[in-house]
Design an enzyme around this catalytic site. Sequence first.
Site, PDB file in Angstrom:
ATOM      1  N   HIS A 192       0.978  -9.981   9.535  1.00 55.03           N
ATOM      2  CA  HIS A 192       2.131 -10.863   9.758  1.00 55.03           C
ATOM      3  C   HIS A 192       3.395 -10.009   9.653  1.00 55.03           C
ATOM      4  O   HIS A 192       3.303  -8.775   9.491  1.00 55.03           O
ATOM      5  CB  HIS A 192       2.131 -12.014   8.741  1.00 55.03           C
ATOM      6  CG  HIS A 192       1.940 -11.549   7.322  1.00 55.03           C
ATOM      7  ND1 HIS A 192       2.886 -10.839   6.633  1.00 55.03           N
ATOM      8  CD2 HIS A 192       0.885 -11.666   6.477  1.00 55.03           C
ATOM      9  CE1 HIS A 192       2.440 -10.570   5.418  1.00 55.03           C
ATOM     10  NE2 HIS A 192       1.221 -11.045   5.300  1.00 55.03           N
ATOM     11  N   HIS A 242       3.660  -7.206   7.072  1.00 55.83           N
ATOM     12  CA  HIS A 242       2.985  -5.929   7.383  1.00 55.83           C
ATOM     13  C   HIS A 242       3.806  -5.117   8.392  1.00 55.83           C
ATOM     14  O   HIS A 242       3.897  -3.904   8.299  1.00 55.83           O
ATOM     15  CB  HIS A 242       1.599  -6.184   7.992  1.00 55.83           C
ATOM     16  CG  HIS A 242       0.639  -6.854   7.062  1.00 55.83           C
ATOM     17  ND1 HIS A 242       0.220  -8.151   7.226  1.00 55.83           N
ATOM     18  CD2 HIS A 242      -0.001  -6.387   5.962  1.00 55.83           C
ATOM     19  CE1 HIS A 242      -0.631  -8.461   6.283  1.00 55.83           C
ATOM     20  NE2 HIS A 242      -0.791  -7.424   5.492  1.00 55.83           N
ATOM     21  N   GLY A 269       3.926  -3.440   0.133  1.00 53.54           N
ATOM     22  CA  GLY A 269       4.866  -4.551   0.021  1.00 53.54           C
ATOM     23  C   GLY A 269       5.235  -4.823  -1.430  1.00 53.54           C
ATOM     24  O   GLY A 269       4.399  -4.732  -2.326  1.00 53.54           O
ATOM     25  N   LYS A 329       5.946  -7.691  -2.471  1.00 54.53           N
ATOM     26  CA  LYS A 329       5.408  -9.007  -2.856  1.00 54.53           C
ATOM     27  C   LYS A 329       4.318  -8.840  -3.915  1.00 54.53           C
ATOM     28  O   LYS A 329       4.249  -9.590  -4.866  1.00 54.53           O
ATOM     29  CB  LYS A 329       4.836  -9.752  -1.648  1.00 54.53           C
ATOM     30  CG  LYS A 329       4.326 -11.136  -2.040  1.00 54.53           C
ATOM     31  CD  LYS A 329       3.694 -11.853  -0.895  1.00 54.53           C
ATOM     32  CE  LYS A 329       2.274 -11.460  -0.665  1.00 54.53           C
ATOM     33  NZ  LYS A 329       1.301 -11.953  -1.663  1.00 54.53           N
ATOM     34  N   SER A 340      -1.069 -13.394   3.987  1.00 48.89           N
ATOM     35  CA  SER A 340      -2.216 -13.834   4.785  1.00 48.89           C
ATOM     36  C   SER A 340      -2.777 -15.135   4.214  1.00 48.89           C
ATOM     37  O   SER A 340      -3.350 -15.947   4.933  1.00 48.89           O
ATOM     38  CB  SER A 340      -3.304 -12.771   4.771  1.00 48.89           C
ATOM     39  OG  SER A 340      -2.774 -11.587   5.308  1.00 48.89           O
TER      40      SER A 340
END
Length: 281
Positions: free
Chosen positions: A34, A37, A149, A151, A188
């Site tokens: 997504h 990435h 990432g 996140k 994801s």
Amino acid sequence: MLLASSPLELRRQIKAWKQAGETIAFVPTMGNLHSGHISLVTEAKKHASKVVVSIFVNPLQFNNPDDLTNYPRTLEEDSAQLISEGVDLLFTPTPDIMYPKGLEAQTFVEVPNITDVFCGESRPGHFRGVSTIVNKLFNLVAPDVACFGMKDYQQLQVIKLMVEDLSLDIKVIGVETVRTEHGLAKSSRNGYLSQQELDVAPLLYRTMKLIETHVCSGVEIDDAVEQAKAFLASTPLTTDYLHVQRADNLSSPNNDDKKLVILAAAYLGSARLIDNLVFER
Ligand code: PAF
């Protein structure tokens, strides 16, 4: 874009590039790509002349067999996206190639202490699986830099520690989280959410922003976290953990610590969402 599915093919190409003086940036992924990435690929391009991406759903980091089985696998769409992003090589090994002796007989890389808490507590063995596969991939790709990432903030810290402790000559770059317009971190696992759940999922980020505002206006961390937990309890989200820690090493902050990170994980329907927010008070 070149494709490699075996270590031999990959190593041959990497060797040829290195002999030609190219530098390599690496983006390890589990696919189902997504915009989060893609931002890693964009960052990777700034740091080296060649970009290598891997797609490997790593069985060693799943502690729940159903989660591994259901993990979305979308190789065709993923490779089309990577081609249009100008990625130089895509590495797509299988579990048999990465773990030929089976998972039980595999040598592990284990980063101590910070892997036992937060996501490590909820998912025993998860970070051991992550550090082991990332180390193997680092050995195969031999990159100059690697992008991850933010996140997965705890994962990023684990990988930075592994690189430091094992004296790997790789620069690890953390890339800002990409969010939807309502603040939900791209993941994801968002694909597991119904439309109704997608509407409430951004409450996790909004709750973290509230903690930030409260702590910055002088509210004690523990009080701000308790208030936030009480709020989340009134929503469809079920808190797994919610903590404010020191941003540099995830230890518990004292009153003098300025750079903090809010770490959060919550269940929503069949998804487990994780997110974090780094801030200064
Ligand atoms: O963040 C991920 O997608 C995975 O944990 C990683 C780093 C690719 C290792 O399997």
